[in-house]
Motif scaffolding. Structure first.
Motif, short mmCIF file in Angstrom:
data_model
loop_
_atom_site.label_atom_id
_atom_site.label_comp_id
_atom_site.label_asym_id
_atom_site.label_seq_id
_atom_site.Cartn_x
_atom_site.Cartn_y
_atom_site.Cartn_z
N ASN A 1 -9.28 3.81 -8.78
CA ASN A 1 -8.16 3.69 -9.70
C ASN A 1 -7.13 2.77 -9.05
OD1 ASN A 1 -5.78 4.05 -11.19
ND2 ASN A 1 -6.25 6.19 -11.61
N SER A 2 -6.74 1.74 -9.74
CA SER A 2 -5.80 0.76 -9.19
C SER A 2 -4.45 1.36 -8.85
CB SER A 2 -5.61 -0.39 -10.18
OG SER A 2 -6.84 -1.05 -10.39
N ARG A 3 -4.12 2.51 -9.44
CA ARG A 3 -2.87 3.19 -9.08
C ARG A 3 -2.99 3.87 -7.72
NH1 ARG A 3 0.95 3.44 -12.96
NH2 ARG A 3 0.30 3.13 -15.11
N ALA A 4 -4.21 4.20 -7.32
CA ALA A 4 -4.42 4.90 -6.05
C ALA A 4 -4.73 3.94 -4.91
CB ALA A 4 -5.55 5.91 -6.20
N ALA A 5 -5.42 2.86 -5.21
CA ALA A 5 -5.78 1.89 -4.16
C ALA A 5 -6.17 0.59 -4.84
CB ALA A 5 -6.94 2.42 -3.34
N TYR A 6 -5.70 -0.50 -4.29
CA TYR A 6 -6.01 -1.80 -4.85
C TYR A 6 -6.00 -2.84 -3.74
CZ TYR A 6 -6.18 -5.66 -8.13
OH TYR A 6 -6.57 -6.77 -8.83
N ASP A 7 -7.02 -3.67 -3.73
CA ASP A 7 -7.11 -4.74 -2.75
C ASP A 7 -7.00 -6.06 -3.50
OD1 ASP A 7 -7.56 -6.42 -0.63
OD2 ASP A 7 -9.70 -5.98 -0.49
N VAL B 1 0.81 -1.22 0.00
CA VAL B 1 0.00 0.00 0.00
C VAL B 1 0.84 1.26 0.00
CG1 VAL B 1 -1.98 -1.06 1.13
CG2 VAL B 1 -0.22 -0.01 2.51
N ASN B 2 2.11 1.16 -0.33
CA ASN B 2 2.98 2.33 -0.23
C ASN B 2 2.54 3.48 -1.13
OD1 ASN B 2 3.65 0.79 -2.43
ND2 ASN B 2 5.85 1.09 -2.23
N VAL B 3 2.20 3.21 -2.37
CA VAL B 3 1.80 4.28 -3.28
C VAL B 3 0.47 4.87 -2.85
CG1 VAL B 3 1.15 4.79 -5.67
CG2 VAL B 3 3.08 3.29 -5.20
N SER B 4 -0.49 4.03 -2.50
CA SER B 4 -1.81 4.54 -2.13
C SER B 4 -1.74 5.40 -0.88
CB SER B 4 -2.80 3.41 -1.96
OG SER B 4 -2.38 2.51 -0.97
N LYS B 5 -0.85 5.09 0.04
CA LYS B 5 -0.72 5.91 1.25
C LYS B 5 -0.22 7.31 0.90
CE LYS B 5 0.88 4.21 5.08
NZ LYS B 5 1.69 3.50 6.08
N LYS B 6 0.73 7.41 -0.01
CA LYS B 6 1.24 8.73 -0.40
C LYS B 6 0.18 9.53 -1.13
CE LYS B 6 6.10 7.59 -0.47
NZ LYS B 6 7.37 7.75 -1.12
N TYR C 1 -15.48 4.78 -0.77
CA TYR C 1 -15.10 3.88 -1.86
C TYR C 1 -13.93 2.99 -1.43
CZ TYR C 1 -18.04 5.41 -5.74
OH TYR C 1 -19.09 5.64 -6.56
N LEU C 2 -12.97 3.57 -0.75
CA LEU C 2 -11.79 2.82 -0.33
C LEU C 2 -12.15 1.64 0.56
CD1 LEU C 2 -8.67 2.81 -0.41
CD2 LEU C 2 -8.71 4.28 1.59
N PHE C 3 -13.07 1.86 1.50
CA PHE C 3 -13.38 0.82 2.47
C PHE C 3 -14.57 -0.05 2.10
CE2 PHE C 3 -11.11 4.05 5.01
CZ PHE C 3 -9.98 3.29 5.25
N ASN C 4 -15.31 0.30 1.05
CA ASN C 4 -16.49 -0.48 0.69
C ASN C 4 -16.43 -1.11 -0.70
OD1 ASN C 4 -18.58 -0.10 2.97
ND2 ASN C 4 -17.71 1.93 2.66
#
Length: 149
Positions: free
Chosen positions: A115-121, A30-35, A58-61
Motif C-alpha cells: 500500500n503506497s500509504r504504508a511504503a513507497y519507493d 519515509v516518515n509515515v511508513s516508519k510510524k 514485501y518491503l525489501f523485495n
C-alpha cells in the motif's frame, strides 16, 4: 546541502536554528511508513511474527513505484523458510489490514503490492498520485471472517 555551492553539510555542523533542508515537494520520504511499520511491529499489534516477516519481505523485495511483487507464495516461503500456507495466511492478514493490496491476477494467482500509504519507493509526486484512492492501513490486525459454505 549548501544550495549555493553544492557542498554537503553534516547536520552536526548546523546551528540549532538552521534548517537542514527546505521541503519543496519532490524527493523521497519515509516518515509515515516508519510510524506504520513501528505500529505493525509492536507486540500489541495483533500481527504475528510471520506477518511481520512477510511484510518485511514485501518491503525489501517489491519493485519501485506502484508495481506488485510478482512472486508466488511458494517462492516467498522458500526464501523466508516458511510453508506456502503460512505465507498465504500472513498475506491475508496484511491484506485485511491494508498493508498489502491486490494488484493483479494471472490465472488463479493473485499478486499483491505494498500500500503506497504504508511504503513507497519512488518520487513523492508519484506517491501522491498512488495514494489518492488507497485505503489507510490499520493496526491492530482486523480479525479474519469465516466465509459461509
Amino acid at each position: 546541502m549548501n544550495t549555493n555551492t553544492g557542498e554537503y553539510l553534516q547536520l552536526e555542523l548546523l546551528d540549532k536554528d538552521d534548517k537542514p533542508f527546505a521541503w519543496s515537494s519532490g524527493g523521497r520520504h519515509v516518515n509515515v511508513s516508519k510510524k506504520l511499520a513501528s505500529a505493525l511491529w509492536a507486540k500489541s499489534s495483533g500481527y504475528s511474527k510471520d506477518d511481520k516477516l512477510v511484510y518485511g519481505y514485501y518491503l525489501f523485495n517489491s519493485p519501485p513505484g506502484d508495481e506488485p511483487l510478482r512472486e508466488s507464495f511458494r517462492q516467498i516461503g522458500s526464501n523466508l523458510e516458511l510453508r506456502p500456507n503460512a505465507v498465504s495466511k500472513a498475506v491475508g492478514n496484511l491484506h485485511r489490514g491494508g498493508f498489502l493490496l491486490e494488484a493483479e491476477k494471472v490465472g488463479r494467482v493473485t499478486f499483491y503490492k505494498l500500500n503506497s500509504r504504508a511504503a513507497y519507493d519512488g518520487p513523492s509526486l508519484h506517491q501522491r498520485r498512488a495514494v489518492e484512492n488507497a485505503q489507510h492501513p490499520v493496526v491492530p490486525c482486523p480479525p479474519a471472517t469465516k466465509e459461509a459454505s
